[in-house]
Scaffold this motif. Structure first.
Motif, PDB file in Angstrom:
ATOM      1  N   TYR A 191       4.113   0.843 -11.438  1.00 35.72           N
ATOM      2  CA  TYR A 191       5.479   1.126 -11.857  1.00 35.72           C
ATOM      3  C   TYR A 191       5.996  -0.037 -12.685  1.00 35.72           C
ATOM      4  N   LEU A 192       6.945   0.282 -13.560  1.00 38.39           N
ATOM      5  CA  LEU A 192       7.569  -0.754 -14.384  1.00 38.39           C
ATOM      6  C   LEU A 192       8.706  -1.384 -13.590  1.00 38.39           C
ATOM      7  N   PRO A 193       8.767  -2.723 -13.544  1.00 33.69           N
ATOM      8  CA  PRO A 193       9.925  -3.327 -12.874  1.00 33.69           C
ATOM      9  C   PRO A 193      11.199  -2.898 -13.596  1.00 33.69           C
ATOM     10  N   ALA A 194      12.142  -2.339 -12.835  1.00 30.98           N
ATOM     11  CA  ALA A 194      13.346  -1.797 -13.473  1.00 30.98           C
ATOM     12  C   ALA A 194      14.564  -2.595 -13.036  1.00 30.98           C
ATOM     13  N   LYS A 195      15.150  -3.344 -13.978  1.00 28.14           N
ATOM     14  CA  LYS A 195      16.365  -4.109 -13.653  1.00 28.14           C
ATOM     15  C   LYS A 195      17.537  -3.144 -13.539  1.00 28.14           C
ATOM     16  N   LEU A 196      18.588  -3.588 -12.844  1.00 28.04           N
ATOM     17  CA  LEU A 196      19.820  -2.798 -12.748  1.00 28.04           C
ATOM     18  C   LEU A 196      20.383  -2.638 -14.160  1.00 28.04           C
ATOM     19  N   ILE A 197      20.558  -1.378 -14.585  1.00 26.49           N
ATOM     20  CA  ILE A 197      20.906  -1.099 -15.986  1.00 26.49           C
ATOM     21  C   ILE A 197      22.255  -1.700 -16.352  1.00 26.49           C
ATOM     22  N   TYR A 198      23.266  -1.448 -15.540  1.00 25.58           N
ATOM     23  CA  TYR A 198      24.614  -1.889 -15.914  1.00 25.58           C
ATOM     24  C   TYR A 198      24.804  -3.397 -15.771  1.00 25.58           C
ATOM     25  N   ALA A 199      23.865  -4.070 -15.079  1.00 26.96           N
ATOM     26  CA  ALA A 199      23.943  -5.533 -14.995  1.00 26.96           C
ATOM     27  C   ALA A 199      23.686  -6.147 -16.366  1.00 26.96           C
ATOM     28  N   LEU A 224      11.222   6.534   4.051  1.00 25.58           N
ATOM     29  CA  LEU A 224      11.114   7.274   2.782  1.00 25.58           C
ATOM     30  C   LEU A 224      11.304   6.335   1.597  1.00 25.58           C
ATOM     31  N   VAL A 225      12.311   5.484   1.684  1.00 28.36           N
ATOM     32  CA  VAL A 225      12.591   4.543   0.591  1.00 28.36           C
ATOM     33  C   VAL A 225      11.419   3.576   0.417  1.00 28.36           C
ATOM     34  N   ILE A 226      10.906   3.056   1.536  1.00 28.26           N
ATOM     35  CA  ILE A 226       9.841   2.057   1.452  1.00 28.26           C
ATOM     36  C   ILE A 226       8.542   2.691   0.963  1.00 28.26           C
ATOM     37  N   ILE A 227       8.206   3.879   1.473  1.00 24.47           N
ATOM     38  CA  ILE A 227       6.925   4.479   1.135  1.00 24.47           C
ATOM     39  C   ILE A 227       6.942   5.131  -0.243  1.00 24.47           C
ATOM     40  N   VAL A 228       7.967   5.878  -0.531  1.00 23.04           N
ATOM     41  CA  VAL A 228       7.986   6.663  -1.767  1.00 23.04           C
ATOM     42  C   VAL A 228       8.682   5.920  -2.908  1.00 23.04           C
ATOM     43  N   GLY A 229       9.288   4.766  -2.630  1.00 23.32           N
ATOM     44  CA  GLY A 229       9.972   3.998  -3.670  1.00 23.32           C
ATOM     45  C   GLY A 229       9.049   3.668  -4.836  1.00 23.32           C
ATOM     46  N   ALA A 230       9.617   3.671  -6.025  1.00 24.24           N
ATOM     47  CA  ALA A 230       8.827   3.413  -7.239  1.00 24.24           C
ATOM     48  C   ALA A 230       8.839   1.927  -7.562  1.00 24.24           C
ATOM     49  N   LYS A 235      18.549   6.328  -4.058  1.00 13.90           N
ATOM     50  CA  LYS A 235      18.813   6.772  -5.425  1.00 13.90           C
ATOM     51  C   LYS A 235      18.168   5.837  -6.448  1.00 13.90           C
ATOM     52  N   LYS A 236      18.233   4.539  -6.170  1.00 15.63           N
ATOM     53  CA  LYS A 236      17.708   3.560  -7.144  1.00 15.63           C
ATOM     54  C   LYS A 236      16.183   3.517  -7.130  1.00 15.63           C
ATOM     55  N   LEU A 237      15.589   3.277  -5.950  1.00 18.29           N
ATOM     56  CA  LEU A 237      14.148   3.023  -5.887  1.00 18.29           C
ATOM     57  C   LEU A 237      13.298   4.288  -5.954  1.00 18.29           C
ATOM     58  N   VAL A 238      13.780   5.367  -5.327  1.00 15.14           N
ATOM     59  CA  VAL A 238      12.956   6.574  -5.271  1.00 15.14           C
ATOM     60  C   VAL A 238      13.119   7.396  -6.543  1.00 15.14           C
ATOM     61  N   ILE A 239      14.350   7.517  -7.042  1.00 17.88           N
ATOM     62  CA  ILE A 239      14.583   8.404  -8.187  1.00 17.88           C
ATOM     63  C   ILE A 239      14.689   7.617  -9.505  1.00 17.88           C
ATOM     64  N   ALA A 240      15.647   6.711  -9.605  1.00 20.60           N
ATOM     65  CA  ALA A 240      15.910   6.035 -10.881  1.00 20.60           C
ATOM     66  C   ALA A 240      14.692   5.265 -11.396  1.00 20.60           C
ATOM     67  N   ASN A 266       0.795  -1.227   0.000  1.00 21.71           N
ATOM     68  CA  ASN A 266       0.000   0.000   0.000  1.00 21.71           C
ATOM     69  C   ASN A 266       0.829   1.280   0.000  1.00 21.71           C
ATOM     70  N   HIS A 267       2.141   1.155  -0.159  1.00 18.02           N
ATOM     71  CA  HIS A 267       3.000   2.327   0.032  1.00 18.02           C
ATOM     72  C   HIS A 267       2.650   3.457  -0.938  1.00 18.02           C
ATOM     73  N   ASN A 268       2.116   3.076  -2.145  1.00 22.06           N
ATOM     74  CA  ASN A 268       1.811   4.115  -3.133  1.00 22.06           C
ATOM     75  C   ASN A 268       0.674   5.030  -2.714  1.00 22.06           C
ATOM     76  N   ARG A 269      -0.019   4.627  -1.649  1.00 24.93           N
ATOM     77  CA  ARG A 269      -1.150   5.449  -1.204  1.00 24.93           C
ATOM     78  C   ARG A 269      -0.710   6.792  -0.641  1.00 24.93           C
ATOM     79  N   TRP A 270       0.618   7.004  -0.517  1.00 29.67           N
ATOM     80  CA  TRP A 270       1.084   8.309  -0.046  1.00 29.67           C
ATOM     81  C   TRP A 270       0.591   9.391  -1.010  1.00 29.67           C
ATOM     82  N   LYS A 271       0.345   8.979  -2.275  1.00 35.51           N
ATOM     83  CA  LYS A 271      -0.082   9.965  -3.277  1.00 35.51           C
ATOM     84  C   LYS A 271      -1.518  10.441  -3.012  1.00 35.51           C
TER      85      LYS A 271
END
Lengths: 315, 527
Positions: free
Chosen positions: B517-525, B506-512, B222-227, A135-140
């Motif tokens: 969201y699209l599952p994003a593999k590590l690019i350089y891997a 912050l990472v857990i709640i706001v992570g993408a 950097k990876k989960l929230v932004i990238a 449910n973390h996306n619910r922050w939005k």
């Protein structure tokens, strides 16, 4: 000193777990912009369609509503692994009680590495223990003014005209001629997909859901070996299996106009034909009831009008 | 199993730490080796055989080189014809080195490039109506092959050059080659940097665990929230680039540049943090690359270990060949000192950049990417005296703030352009995208809501902007060589823990990740 530091680390982790549980509890209460089938009112769906892109491009639930008044939802997801299908179904069945599930068979043959399977299991277990991960996306949609919560009102007026169906009118003909060549070979359903396939069968039995396997017409994805393997699995588990690849003529599939990507998936023309067949199949077997005149399902008639406009069947 | 997954962070890593700590010191390296091979096996399965071949080859060849040196030293004392003996052993050792390099690079070339080169050769053969075609087979790639192959080549070369002794301990060498935090995306380590530390089996320490965990959380941010958030927009535009133009292409290219940096450097933070937990120091791979003012400086700040590898094992060896040295001497006579230096250097630079382009991927856009930077660096070198003269004439202070800002912004635009080609689905598509920036340009795109239809909502953009500011501030502090973790370590425990909890939440709640969201593999891997 060392013990003091170890104790600090344990207290830190314990504190983190408590915080995660608190946030999990709080986020469960946050109104959500649910998507897809989760926006449908509880226990209103008669049948589900599950599978990968072969399923989401082959059955249009609104056509079946139009002809028979059965409520259905297409939960097909391109590239779906059967393991993900199982966990999604588990979650879905907490909100819906379909009587029938139509399961497309192409994903049976999509194997995945064991670590991917392990990752999904760990991820699902974590989500069960700490729902904040789900449910973390619910922050939005966090709205601290609780008196202004419109989500319930929003859901009751919700109309989704496509019901998960992937509508596409593009035409890219398949030109390689007949593709159904009978043989006795059998494709392999790998260990992990088979494990989760069996779990889906068991889940359906527990919930008294009729599971029907079907294969959408697809010269590029289908093979007689896969047919034999799917048929053997269906027979072993006493499940109906409808392989539409064997009924191309009966369905009237025209590979010059009914595929959007040269025989990989059906387009809307092809999907209409498959849907008509499967709708009649459900009708002939008397699995479901007609809801067209029921007040509770009034939104479906509104959705149908929108659907017919989107698909250019009315102006 | 990516480094940003729950399986790695909550199951794999804690169990490895636990087993590592409970083992007696002399056996701890075995825990790391077992964990590394298990990690590799889970991801690449039986392709582990390639890593084993690589490891065994450099082990035996390293010992052979060592034996040759030993035999030479023994015979040197008694032989009459010392020059002949030296020539014999030099030639022998060179052959062993080249065999090792060719074997390891050969495996990489066949597995990674045969489909690309075969396809291109067949294109030419078909156009000449050739009845015979090259078998352009596509092979499954083991994880990290582009990284561990370079480590293998650096090991055998360093043994040859006498920089390190050949390792008689196969286990230690195997661990150096396979250490699980670095196998996927580096950093590319030298034997002398990590092998001994990996083998020592130092006990876990509170500070290392704490600092390592903080570094991991920073990487996950950097990876989960932004990238991974930027991935939505980037995938939308680059996936259907023919449908977009103008400012949207510029936005997508900029977003990809930052996505790539956040993804790669975030992963490196996680790997360095993981190693730090075991008390192992890995080399840094990034040093605020967007503060660069020239292309050359950029490659001293971006993927540092790859740059230094190319410098040590391609640039210098080419530069020090007889041919290049002679060329340098002759060109100095004809063209003067400046161009006399540039021309031979450019040969070595070309070798570096063609290798760098190919290392990143199999496609003409990657070769173009390598040549793009080769051209920029070469032109930078050629025109440096002219730029010096112009700025002196115009009385521009090249170390002044305004000039530095100008150079940084200019370099940023150059980087973003390069990354557009890097990400595009082929060279032709990249060129087409560049063209469409101009043909479809309209300022209205900024205000008509088009940018909000690319997968990211306004809130997503807010998160990216805030994340960007945080990374910028941290970058500025690191540029001033301020250690943020040490500063925080001196704070009151409640403030410290509050900050740590806030960062994790912050990472857990706001992570993408998850729905939407699209599952994003590590690019350089993927390289």
């Amino acid at each position: 000193m060392r013990n003091k530091r170890l104790l600090k680390q344990i207290i830190f982790v314990f504190g983190l777990l408590i915080l995660l549980l608190i946030f999990s509890y709080y986020f469960e209460k946050v109104p959500t912009k649910s998507k897809g089938i989760y926006r449908e009112p509880k226990n209103t769906i008669d049948y589900l369609v599950i599978g990968d892109s072969e399923s989401d491009s082959s059955i249009s639930p609104m056509e079946i509503w139009k002809d028979y008044g059965y409520t259905g939802y297409n939960c097909g997801i391109p590239g779906q692994r059967i393991q993900d299908n199982y966990f999604t179904l588990e979650r879905l069945l907490k909100k819906q009680s379909p009587k029938v599930i139509l399961m497309e068979t192409n994903e049976f043959y999509r194997d995945f590495p064991s670590f991917v399977g392990l990752e999904t299991i760990v991820s699902q277990a974590t989500k069960k223990i700490l729902p904040i991960y789900t449910n973390h996306n619910r922050w939005k949609t966090l709205n601290f003014d609780t008196q202004n919560n419109n989500s319930t009102k929003r859901n009751s007026h919700y109309i989704n005209p496509l019901k998960g169906f992937h509508y596409n009118v593009k035409v890219a003909p398949y030109k390689k001629g007949p593709y159904v060549e009978k043989n006795k070979m059998t494709a392999k359903i790998s260990i992990l997909p088979l494990f989760y396939l069996n779990k889906i069968v068991t889940l359906c039995k527990e919930k008294h859901i009729r599971l029907i396997l079907y294969s959408a017409p697809s010269p590029l994805c289908w093979s007689y070996q896969k047919h034999n393997a799917s048929a053997a699995f269906a027979e072993k588990n006493k499940l109906p299996f409808v392989d539409l690849n064997l009924y191309n003529n009966k369905l009237g599939i025209n590979w010059s106009s009914d595929t959007k990507d040269k025989g990989n998936h059906l387009n809307f023309n092809g999907a209409i034909k498959v849907t008509k067949y499967m709708g009649k199949y459900l009708y002939d077997h008397n699995y479901l009831s007609d809801h067209r005149n029921q007040k509770r399902y009034a939104s479906w008639n509104k959705a149908l009008t929108k659907y017919l406009k989107i698909t250019s069947q009315i102006k | 199993m990516g480094y940003d997954t729950i399986l790695y962070l909550i199951i794999f890593l804690p169990f490895v730490l636990l087993f590592y700590q409970v083992m007696p010191q002399q056996h701890r390296w075995k825990v790391l080796l077992f964990a590394s091979y298990l990690f590799f096996l889970l991801i690449s399965g039986t392709l582990l055989v390639y890593l084993i071949i690589s490891t065994l080859s450099i082990y035996f060849l390293g010992l052979w080189l060592s034996n040759c040196t030993k035999n030479y030293n023994e015979k040197k004392a008694t032989t009459i014809n010392k020059p002949a003996l030296k020539a014999f052993y030099t030639k022998k050792r060179r052959w062993i080195l080249w065999f090792g390099v060719c074997l390891n690079i050969g495996i990489l070339l066949i597995l990674k490039y045969s489909h690309f080169f075969g396809g291109n050769i067949n294109h030419i053969l078909k156009s000449e109506d050739s009845p015979i075609l090259f078998p352009a087979l596509k092979y499954a790639l083991p994880i990290g092959i582009s990284f561990y192959t370079l480590q293998a080549v650096s090991y055998i070369t360093d043994v040859y050059q006498g920089k390190i002794e050949a390792d008689k301990n196969l286990g230690r060498l195997a661990l150096f080659m396979s250490f699980f935090p670095v196998i996927m995306e580096g950093p590319i380590c030298r034997y002398s940097q990590t092998a001994e530390a990996l083998y020592q089996g130092k006990p876990l320490e509170y500070t290392n665990i704490s600092f390592g965990a903080q570094r991991i959380i920073w990487g996950l941010f950097k990876k989960l929230v932004i990238a991974d958030r930027l991935n939505l927009l980037v995938a939308t535009v680059f996936g259907r680039s023919d449908q977009y133009s103008g400012i949207i292409i510029i936005v997508a290219a900029a977003c990809y540049t930052f996505q790539l940096y956040m993804d790669f450097s975030g992963c490196i933070d996680i790997t360095i943090g993981t190693a730090e937990m075991f008390g192992i120091v890995l080399p840094e791979n990034f040093r605020q690359p967007f503060f660069s003012r020239t292309a050359a400086e950029f490659w001293h700040r971006w993927h540092i270990t790859l740059g230094t590898w190319f410098k040590d094992y391609i640039f210098y060896p080419i530069s020090l060949t007889k041919f290049v040295k002679k060329l340098g001497k002759n060109t100095r006579k004809v063209f003067g000192k400046h161009m006399g230096q540039i021309i031979p250097t450019s040969i070595a630079l070309f070798g570096v950049w063609i290798s760098s382009g190919l290392w990143h991927g199999t496609g003409w856009n990657y070769i173009f990417y390598g040549m793009y930077y080769f051209t920029l660096i070469l032109l930078g070198n050629i025109f440096e005296p002219l730029v010096q003269k112009i700025t002196t004439f115009l009385k521009i202070n090249r170390n002044g703030v305004l000039y530095r800002i100008f150079q940084t912004v200019k370099m940023l635009l150059i980087i973003i352009t390069g990354e557009l080609f890097f990400r595009a689905n082929g060279l032709k598509v990249g060129i087409s995208m560049i063209k469409s920036i101009f043909t479809g340009f309209t300022w209205a795109t900024l205000t008509d809501g088009s940018i909000l239809k690319l997968g990211l909502s306004m809130k997503d953009f807010d998160v990216v902007l805030i994340g960007f500011v945080i990374v910028l501030v941290v970058g500025i502090l690191h540029e001033k060589e301020i250690s943020i973790r040490e500063k925080i370590a001196g704070w009151n425990i409640f403030v410290r823990w509050g900050l740590y909890y806030a960062a994790i939440l912050l990472v857990i709640i706001v992570g993408a990740y998850g729905k939407g969201y699209l599952p994003a593999k590590l690019i350089y891997a993927g390289f």
